[in-house]
Enzyme design. Structure first.
Site, mmCIF file in Angstrom:
data_model
loop_
_atom_site.group_PDB
_atom_site.id
_atom_site.type_symbol
_atom_site.label_atom_id
_atom_site.label_comp_id
_atom_site.label_asym_id
_atom_site.label_seq_id
_atom_site.Cartn_x
_atom_site.Cartn_y
_atom_site.Cartn_z
ATOM 1 N N LYS A 125 0.831 -1.200 0.000
ATOM 2 C CA LYS A 125 0.000 0.000 0.000
ATOM 3 C C LYS A 125 0.869 1.256 0.000
ATOM 4 O O LYS A 125 0.687 2.161 -0.830
ATOM 5 C CB LYS A 125 -0.928 0.000 1.206
ATOM 6 C CG LYS A 125 -1.716 1.304 1.386
ATOM 7 C CD LYS A 125 -2.435 1.318 2.724
ATOM 8 C CE LYS A 125 -2.846 2.725 3.099
ATOM 9 N NZ LYS A 125 -3.413 2.792 4.460
ATOM 10 N N ASP A 143 -6.495 0.765 0.532
ATOM 11 C CA ASP A 143 -6.707 0.981 1.964
ATOM 12 C C ASP A 143 -8.088 0.461 2.328
ATOM 13 O O ASP A 143 -8.754 -0.194 1.524
ATOM 14 C CB ASP A 143 -6.522 2.455 2.331
ATOM 15 C CG ASP A 143 -7.724 3.313 1.958
ATOM 16 O OD1 ASP A 143 -8.520 2.901 1.076
ATOM 17 O OD2 ASP A 143 -7.887 4.394 2.557
#
Length: 214
Positions: A125, A143
């Site tokens: 991420k 996310d």
């Protein structure tokens, strides 16, 4: 307009509508370069962007470069970032990250995914944030907002962020993956709020299988 029937069709329509809704989607972490964004993104774990933006000015004033942060006192870094939570782990990560940049990457933030995830505190991420926001490379950060909304829309059935990313990637043009993620995040913060979704305000409601059911 006909409701998109396939996951790829829903992803395409979502991308189009959110681009109209949030034409100027930008990363909300304040930064001036890739190094600052990398630090800020590591600090943003389990913390709001607003809080991180309150902390980083003093941190970057004290340690403006990878070389400076690599030689920082952990105790002083912990003091500066304490309010972001998990400050001991985050301090070790950002100092260790800076040391790796200095020792292995000539003090430059690398672009390759494998290099980025080798740095302390950096997962896919965070690496995708760096690639898409600061380095001009394809990257689709997943996310909680991205995972939740793509699930609600029936674009993916996966729960694992890496599996979601890999499933979404072919559905979105490579150069637009970062913007797609940023717009989903903004939509999750402003409209499709986990505990109180505003389906009556949502531009995606017409084809969202979950509209009104939460």
């Amino acid at each position: 307009m006909a409701r998109p029937r396939t996951p790829k069709g829903r992803a395409k329509r979502t991308h189009e509508l959110l681009a109209e809704e949030y034409p100027e989607a930008v990363c909300e972490l304040d930064h001036e370069n890739a190094f600052q964004l990398l630090v800020a993104t590591i600090l943003s774990a389990q913390c709001t962007d607003k809080r991180v933006n309150m902390v980083t000015p003093d941190l970057f004033a004290a340690y403006p470069t990878p070389e400076a942060l690599a030689e920082a006192s952990l105790a002083h870094v912990e003091e500066l970032i304490r309010s972001t939570g998990f400050f001991a782990t985050k301090a070790r990560n950002i100092v260790g990250m800076a040391q790796d940049l200095v020792n292995h990457f000539d003090s430059e933030v690398p672009g390759k995914m494998s290099d980025l995830v080798s740095l302390p505190g950096v997962g896919r991420k965070t690496a995708n944030v760096l690639r898409s926001v600061a380095l001009g490379l394809p990257g689709l950060p997943v996310d909680t907002h991205v995972a939740r909304i793509t699930g609600l829309l029936g674009i993916t059935e996966h729960k694992d962020p890496v599996k979601i990313e890999l499933e979404l990637n072919p559905m979105v043009p490579a150069a637009e993956r970062g913007e797609f993620s940023l717009r989903l995040i903004l939509h999750g913060r402003r409209v499709c709020i986990a505990r109180r979704p505003r389906c009556h305000e949502c531009v995606l409601a017409s084809f969202c299988p979950s509209a009104g059911d939460q």
